[in-house]
Scaffold this motif. Structure first.
Motif, PDB file in Angstrom:
ATOM      1  N   ASP A   4      22.104  56.420  55.551  1.00 17.68           N
ATOM      2  CA  ASP A   4      21.437  57.299  56.506  1.00 17.68           C
ATOM      3  C   ASP A   4      21.621  56.824  57.947  1.00 17.68           C
ATOM      4  OD1 ASP A   4      20.415  59.059  54.578  1.00 17.68           O
ATOM      5  OD2 ASP A   4      18.724  57.741  54.165  1.00 17.68           O
ATOM      6  N   ILE A   5      22.533  55.890  58.151  1.00 19.11           N
ATOM      7  CA  ILE A   5      22.825  55.400  59.499  1.00 19.11           C
ATOM      8  C   ILE A   5      23.761  56.396  60.172  1.00 19.11           C
ATOM      9  CG2 ILE A   5      23.771  53.508  60.864  1.00 19.11           C
ATOM     10  CD1 ILE A   5      23.216  51.676  58.420  1.00 19.11           C
ATOM     11  N   LYS A   6      23.358  56.869  61.329  1.00 15.67           N
ATOM     12  CA  LYS A   6      24.135  57.894  62.031  1.00 15.67           C
ATOM     13  C   LYS A   6      24.742  57.312  63.309  1.00 15.67           C
ATOM     14  CE  LYS A   6      20.362  60.417  61.813  1.00 15.67           C
ATOM     15  NZ  LYS A   6      19.627  59.898  60.651  1.00 15.67           N
ATOM     16  N   ARG A   7      25.898  57.844  63.673  1.00 14.93           N
ATOM     17  CA  ARG A   7      26.621  57.334  64.836  1.00 14.93           C
ATOM     18  C   ARG A   7      26.247  58.084  66.114  1.00 14.93           C
ATOM     19  NH1 ARG A   7      31.765  58.224  65.015  1.00 14.93           N
ATOM     20  NH2 ARG A   7      32.063  59.655  63.246  1.00 14.93           N
ATOM     21  N   GLY A   8      26.048  57.335  67.189  1.00 14.86           N
ATOM     22  CA  GLY A   8      25.740  57.926  68.480  1.00 14.86           C
ATOM     23  C   GLY A   8      26.325  57.109  69.611  1.00 14.86           C
ATOM     24  N   VAL A   9      26.097  57.571  70.829  1.00 11.65           N
ATOM     25  CA  VAL A   9      26.584  56.887  72.025  1.00 11.65           C
ATOM     26  C   VAL A   9      25.520  56.972  73.111  1.00 11.65           C
ATOM     27  CG1 VAL A   9      28.341  56.832  73.849  1.00 11.65           C
ATOM     28  CG2 VAL A   9      29.006  57.433  71.506  1.00 11.65           C
ATOM     29  N   SER A  10      25.280  55.852  73.775  1.00 10.26           N
ATOM     30  CA  SER A  10      24.507  55.878  75.009  1.00 10.26           C
ATOM     31  C   SER A  10      25.464  56.222  76.136  1.00 10.26           C
ATOM     32  CB  SER A  10      23.852  54.520  75.273  1.00 10.26           C
ATOM     33  OG  SER A  10      23.323  54.483  76.586  1.00 10.26           O
ATOM     34  N   LEU A  11      25.142  57.249  76.899  1.00  8.00           N
ATOM     35  CA  LEU A  11      26.027  57.647  77.993  1.00  8.00           C
ATOM     36  C   LEU A  11      26.077  56.597  79.096  1.00  8.00           C
ATOM     37  CD1 LEU A  11      25.435  61.492  78.309  1.00  8.00           C
ATOM     38  CD2 LEU A  11      26.824  60.186  76.678  1.00  8.00           C
ATOM     39  N   TYR A  12      25.230  55.592  78.992  1.00  9.95           N
ATOM     40  CA  TYR A  12      25.318  54.420  79.864  1.00  9.95           C
ATOM     41  C   TYR A  12      26.701  53.778  79.741  1.00  9.95           C
ATOM     42  CZ  TYR A  12      23.764  49.940  81.938  1.00  9.95           C
ATOM     43  OH  TYR A  12      23.612  48.827  82.713  1.00  9.95           O
ATOM     44  N   SER A  13      27.326  53.953  78.580  1.00  9.65           N
ATOM     45  CA  SER A  13      28.661  53.397  78.336  1.00  9.65           C
ATOM     46  C   SER A  13      29.694  53.930  79.319  1.00  9.65           C
ATOM     47  CB  SER A  13      29.118  53.728  76.909  1.00  9.65           C
ATOM     48  OG  SER A  13      28.240  53.207  75.946  1.00  9.65           O
ATOM     49  N   PHE A  14      29.465  55.142  79.827  1.00  9.52           N
ATOM     50  CA  PHE A  14      30.439  55.795  80.694  1.00  9.52           C
ATOM     51  C   PHE A  14      30.042  55.722  82.168  1.00  9.52           C
ATOM     52  CE2 PHE A  14      30.697  58.590  76.722  1.00  9.52           C
ATOM     53  CZ  PHE A  14      31.700  57.820  76.152  1.00  9.52           C
ATOM     54  N   GLN A  15      29.269  54.700  82.541  1.00 11.05           N
ATOM     55  CA  GLN A  15      28.730  54.648  83.897  1.00 11.05           C
ATOM     56  C   GLN A  15      29.813  54.603  84.964  1.00 11.05           C
ATOM     57  OE1 GLN A  15      27.030  50.483  84.806  1.00 11.05           O
ATOM     58  NE2 GLN A  15      26.849  50.651  82.591  1.00 11.05           N
ATOM     59  N   ASN A  16      30.912  53.873  84.725  1.00  9.50           N
ATOM     60  CA  ASN A  16      31.994  53.843  85.714  1.00  9.50           C
ATOM     61  C   ASN A  16      32.600  55.220  85.903  1.00  9.50           C
ATOM     62  OD1 ASN A  16      31.799  50.910  84.846  1.00  9.50           O
ATOM     63  ND2 ASN A  16      33.339  50.752  86.467  1.00  9.50           N
ATOM     64  N   TYR A 289      17.738  51.216  56.912  1.00 13.51           N
ATOM     65  CA  TYR A 289      17.597  51.809  58.239  1.00 13.51           C
ATOM     66  C   TYR A 289      18.049  53.263  58.232  1.00 13.51           C
ATOM     67  CZ  TYR A 289      18.460  52.864  63.156  1.00 13.51           C
ATOM     68  OH  TYR A 289      18.469  53.459  64.388  1.00 13.51           O
ATOM     69  N   LYS A 290      17.232  54.120  58.819  1.00 15.18           N
ATOM     70  CA  LYS A 290      17.540  55.543  58.929  1.00 15.18           C
ATOM     71  C   LYS A 290      17.436  55.936  60.391  1.00 15.18           C
ATOM     72  CE  LYS A 290      15.668  56.592  54.338  1.00 15.18           C
ATOM     73  NZ  LYS A 290      14.688  57.388  53.571  1.00 15.18           N
ATOM     74  N   GLY A 291      18.536  56.012  61.038  1.00 15.18           N
ATOM     75  CA  GLY A 291      18.521  56.349  62.455  1.00 15.18           C
ATOM     76  C   GLY A 291      19.898  56.209  63.047  1.00 15.18           C
ATOM     77  N   TYR A 292      19.957  56.348  64.363  1.00 19.57           N
ATOM     78  CA  TYR A 292      21.228  56.256  65.065  1.00 19.57           C
ATOM     79  C   TYR A 292      21.503  54.823  65.507  1.00 19.57           C
ATOM     80  CZ  TYR A 292      21.707  61.323  65.334  1.00 19.57           C
ATOM     81  OH  TYR A 292      21.856  62.646  65.012  1.00 19.57           O
ATOM     82  N   ILE A 293      22.788  54.487  65.516  1.00 19.20           N
ATOM     83  CA  ILE A 293      23.246  53.271  66.172  1.00 19.20           C
ATOM     84  C   ILE A 293      24.177  53.744  67.283  1.00 19.20           C
ATOM     85  CG2 ILE A 293      25.082  52.927  64.423  1.00 19.20           C
ATOM     86  CD1 ILE A 293      24.715  49.863  65.029  1.00 19.20           C
ATOM     87  N   CYS A 294      23.773  53.485  68.522  1.00 19.38           N
ATOM     88  CA  CYS A 294      24.437  54.080  69.674  1.00 19.38           C
ATOM     89  C   CYS A 294      25.276  53.062  70.432  1.00 19.38           C
ATOM     90  CB  CYS A 294      23.398  54.678  70.631  1.00 19.38           C
ATOM     91  SG  CYS A 294      22.486  56.070  69.921  1.00 19.38           S
TER      92      CYS A 294
END
Length: 339
Positions: A4-16, A289-294
């Protein structure tokens, strides 16, 4: 076996990319969707100009939801900043801190997220006081467990005790994987050398990290042998980073609802140079764990002096690693190197 682990992204990654105008908010969301990373996490100040000093226009919120619907993405978390120490030249009183958190709860509700992230420095009493309002809004407040703190630190234990005593389900934790820094990041070392740190001093500091030597001893040794300079700055990073065990998340798993997959360098072999993500995922699976890993890319500041920051490519590699660790078939749009 599926998880139930889902994939995500923090847009902080694209700050540049966002700061330099190379990517719009829609570009960021589309890029994540193309990677099959459908969970979207934001830092409000980065994504919505003027927040929190100014209210975000309804049209901007509507555009956010239009993007979510168009690309099939899910709003996951809003990372808020409660800088109570520097508020208008004074420390923010307790009641104003609570009111500020309530304001971010309202903003999170407008965005449609289930979670908002609190900085680890916020006193647990502030979050406990804001919890009833969070429950009304369907929001859970997650304090970020971030280096140099860790799950055995008295401050985090104090948060845990306060949450349990409150009885609220609207309080939890967001572990940052930088807490589990197994090796000294290669990009850090190379940047300190470019800044003037002698090679032998850098090698010495790296070995000390591998040996888990106490940071104060290392700093003292560096000062005695090489004197002041960038080598001391490199040694001082040992004060803020340690290789704690991911297993410590297990005791907190019922209150862990989102994860920052901090990373500094994804290699072409699809491994993170300094963090053992294979161990991290084994713990998450064991804990149910059931949630996103970003994805949260922070290698940019360590390489931008000598090369173009390849945020999208770095995130792409980490998402491919996630697919491998989850036994998930990577979408075709993820297997091609970023242009």
């Amino acid at each position: 076996m599926t998880y139930d682990i889902k994939r995500g992204v923090s847009l902080y990654s694209f700050q540049n990319d966002t700061f330099l105008g190379r990517m719009t908010l829609e570009d960021c969301i589309r890029t994540c969707a193309e990677m099959g990373a459908y969970g979207i996490e934001i830092v409000g100040e980065q994504t919505f100009h003027g927040w929190p000093e100014a209210s975000v226009a309804d049209a901007d919120i509507a555009a956010w939801h239009d993007h979510m619907k168009h690309y099939g993405t899910t709003p996951v978390c809003h990372d808020f900043m409660l800088d109570y120490k520097r508020y208008k030249g004074r420390e923010m009183p307790f009641d104003e801190q609570v009111a500020s958190v309530r304001k971010d709860i309202d903003f999170g509700a407008r965005l449609g997220v289930k979670f908002i992230r609190s900085l680890v420095s916020v006193d647990p009493s502030v979050l406990v006081a804001a919890a009833p309002y969070a429950e009304e809004k369907g929001i859970t407040i997650l304090v970020e467990v971030h280096a140099p703190l860790h799950f055995d630190h008295p401050w985090i234990m104090r948060h845990a005790e306060a949450y349990e005593k409150s009885g609220s389900k609207a309080l939890g934790f967001l572990p940052d994987m930088g807490v589990f820094l197994d090796r000294y990041p290669r990009v850090w070392k190379e940047r300190f050398i470019r800044n003037g740190c002698p090679q032998d001093a850098a090698d010495f500091i790296e070995r000390c990290y591998e040996d888990r030597r106490l940071s104060e001893y290392v700093i003292n040794d560096v000062m005695l042998k090489w004197g002041p300079g960038p080598q001391v700055a490199m040694a001082e990073t040992l004060r803020h980073n340690s290789a704690f065990s991911p297993k410590r998340m297990l005791d907190y798993m019922p209150r862990i609802h989102n994860i920052h997959a901090k990373f500094y360098e994804m290699t072409e072999e699809l491994t993170e140079w300094s963090i053992r993500y294979d161990e991290v995922f084994e713990v998450l699976k064991k804990g149910g764990y059931k949630g996103y890993i970003c994805s949260e890319y922070e290698g940019n500041r360590w390489v931008e002096d000598v090369q173009e920051v390849e945020s999208v490519e770095q995130v792409r590699r980490q998402q491919l690693m996630f697919c491998k660790l989850l036994g998930e078939k990577a979408p075709q749009t993820l297997t091609a190197r970023a242009a």
